[in-house]
Design an enzyme around this catalytic site. Structure first.
Site, PDB file in Angstrom:
ATOM      1  N   ASN A  86     -10.061  24.147  40.907  1.00  0.00           N
ATOM      2  CA  ASN A  86     -10.461  23.079  42.078  1.00  0.00           C
ATOM      3  C   ASN A  86     -11.838  22.886  42.046  1.00  0.00           C
ATOM      4  O   ASN A  86     -12.269  21.864  42.477  1.00  0.00           O
ATOM      5  CB  ASN A  86      -9.882  23.541  43.123  1.00  0.00           C
ATOM      6  CG  ASN A  86     -10.281  22.674  44.396  1.00  0.00           C
ATOM      7  OD1 ASN A  86     -10.064  21.667  44.646  1.00  0.00           O
ATOM      8  ND2 ASN A  86     -11.183  23.361  45.196  1.00  0.00           N
ATOM      9  N   TYR A 150     -19.941  11.865  36.413  1.00  0.00           N
ATOM     10  CA  TYR A 150     -18.758  12.716  37.231  1.00  0.00           C
ATOM     11  C   TYR A 150     -17.590  12.208  36.441  1.00  0.00           C
ATOM     12  O   TYR A 150     -16.753  13.087  36.301  1.00  0.00           O
ATOM     13  CB  TYR A 150     -19.180  12.112  38.544  1.00  0.00           C
ATOM     14  CG  TYR A 150     -17.563  12.653  39.529  1.00  0.00           C
ATOM     15  CD1 TYR A 150     -17.546  13.976  39.869  1.00  0.00           C
ATOM     16  CD2 TYR A 150     -16.839  11.837  39.830  1.00  0.00           C
ATOM     17  CE1 TYR A 150     -16.700  14.370  40.584  1.00  0.00           C
ATOM     18  CE2 TYR A 150     -15.892  12.145  40.689  1.00  0.00           C
ATOM     19  CZ  TYR A 150     -15.659  13.324  40.927  1.00  0.00           C
ATOM     20  OH  TYR A 150     -14.312  13.913  41.807  1.00  0.00           O
ATOM     21  N   ALA A 152     -16.938  10.971  33.562  1.00  0.00           N
ATOM     22  CA  ALA A 152     -16.670  11.305  32.433  1.00  0.00           C
ATOM     23  C   ALA A 152     -16.293  12.758  32.256  1.00  0.00           C
ATOM     24  O   ALA A 152     -15.248  13.191  31.351  1.00  0.00           O
ATOM     25  CB  ALA A 152     -17.882  11.124  31.566  1.00  0.00           C
TER      26      ALA A 152
END
Length: 250
Positions: A86, A150, A152
């Protein structure tokens, strides 16, 4: 509510936002949960949410912390069933302002970190026929100005999800991802580095763009992470589940 009793879950970036909500959801269902974050004070606050949650200071961007994180969970509880990748990094970063250090930092957290953690977890996950759940973003598929690196990195994480699902299936390990839309998690002023005024303007723009008319709550995303962790999702792998109020459709 005891669907994860006896299972062990790791949630990186578990001290706030989606990660904290996912950790609590798993703990309420009986799992032992190890959450990681870089700051002890934030970990201590999240650990107080439930007696089944324990904290460990680790930085996903530090390669040496991957093996330490997995070993800590196994040493405490003797097994590992679910890894939730996460923890995330990002920036609203026009290409003209991008530096090698900033780009490398985003990919270190969003791509390299999950790769090393998952590699370290593989023997334990295979022993339990466990699961990996990656937390991606709507912008893993949807382009956004100023979000190129971000976006990509999240697109890379989604392709890792699909490839790992095929690679690990013979060992009984499932790999899925949840692609989260904008949530009320403080990411704009934290991860994205915006001022309060800038964040408020972006939030208003997002509400207008999201078909269901609101930004998400961490629990909106977390319940799908928990669902993918549960045994009832045992025939689902290689999927990217969008939880974004319809934003990906716009």
């Amino acid at each position: 509510m005891s669907t994860l009793t006896g299972r062990v879950v790791i949630v990186t970036g578990g001290s706030s936002g989606i990660g904290r909500a996912a950790a609590l959801g798993c703990a309420k269902r009986g799992a032992k949960v190890l959450i990681t974050a870089r700051r002890r004070a934030q970990l201590d606050e999240a650990v107080a949410d439930h007696p089944n949650i324990e904290g460990f200071v680790a930085d996903v961007a530090r390669p040496e912390d991957a093996a330490r994180t997995i070993a800590t969970a196994v040493e405490r509880w003797g097994r590992l069933d679910v890894l939730v990748n996460n923890a995330g990094a990002g920036a609203i970063l026009p290409l003209a302002d991008a530096s090698a250090a900033t780009i490398t930092g985003i990919f270190a957290v969003n791509v390299v970190g999950p790769s090393l953690l998952t590699a370290a977890a593989l023997p334990y996950l295979e022993a339990e026929k466990g699961a990996v759940i990656n937390v991606s973003s709507t912008f893993g598929q949807k382009p956004g100005a100023g979000l190129s690196h971000y976006a990509a990195s999240k697109a890379a994480l989604e392709q890792l999800t699909r490839c790992w699902a095929l690679e690990f299936a013979p060992g009984g390990i499932r790999v899925n991802a949840v692609a989260a839309g904008p949530t009320e998690s403080g990411a704009l002023t934290g991860m994205m580095g915006l001022s309060s005024e800038q964040a408020a303007a972006v939030e208003d723009q997002e509400r207008q763009q999201i078909p269901l008319g609101r930004r998400g709550r961490p629990e909106d995303v977390a319940r799908w992470i928990v669902r993918l962790a549960e045994p009832g999702s045992g025939w689902i792998t290689g999927q990217i589940i969008g939880v974004d109020g319809g934003l990906a459709l716009t």
